[in-house]
Write a protein that holds these residues in place. Structure first.
Motif, short mmCIF file in Angstrom:
data_model
loop_
_atom_site.label_atom_id
_atom_site.label_comp_id
_atom_site.label_asym_id
_atom_site.label_seq_id
_atom_site.Cartn_x
_atom_site.Cartn_y
_atom_site.Cartn_z
N ASP A 51 45.10 36.20 47.16
CA ASP A 51 43.16 36.20 46.58
C ASP A 51 43.10 37.59 46.04
O ASP A 51 43.81 38.57 46.57
N GLY A 52 42.36 37.92 45.20
CA GLY A 52 42.19 39.27 44.67
C GLY A 52 42.36 39.23 43.04
O GLY A 52 42.25 40.30 42.66
N ASP A 53 42.74 38.22 42.84
CA ASP A 53 42.98 37.84 41.57
C ASP A 53 43.88 38.85 40.18
O ASP A 53 43.30 40.01 39.66
N CYS A 54 45.53 38.39 40.58
CA CYS A 54 46.33 38.99 39.78
C CYS A 54 46.20 39.41 38.00
O CYS A 54 45.58 37.95 38.15
N THR A 55 46.18 40.41 37.93
CA THR A 55 46.12 40.04 36.27
C THR A 55 46.77 39.25 35.15
O THR A 55 46.20 38.94 34.44
N CYS A 56 47.66 38.94 36.21
CA CYS A 56 48.53 37.68 35.23
C CYS A 56 47.77 37.03 34.91
O CYS A 56 48.40 36.21 34.53
N ALA A 57 46.73 36.75 36.42
CA ALA A 57 46.06 35.81 35.33
C ALA A 57 45.07 35.44 34.78
O ALA A 57 44.90 34.24 33.72
#
Length: 68
Positions: A51-57
């Motif tokens: 949770d928290g939206d990693c920049t890898c997404a």
């Protein structure tokens, strides 16, 4: 209840190892963990599952768009 690994004196970590898609680096959710070896961590997840939206997404989304 006691951790079986602690009781046996085995080197391990209670945190979750997070594997990042971009750059392939790893980090651990446990404060103070400095050894990110897979063998020390019972739980291992991809950064996209955090949770928290990693920049890898964002990187994965660009790759998927480019491939389609």
């Amino acid at each position: 209840m006691e951790c079986a690994f602690c009781a046996d004196g085995l080197d391990h970590c209670h945190g979750t190892l997070v594997v990042h898609l971009e750059g392939g680096f790893t980090e651990c959710s446990e404060d103070g963990c400095v050894d990110f070896d897979f063998a020390r961590h019972t739980l291992t997840i991809d950064c996209l599952d955090v949770d928290g939206d990693c920049t890898c997404a964002e990187v994965e989304a660009r790759l998927l768009l480019r491939a389609s």
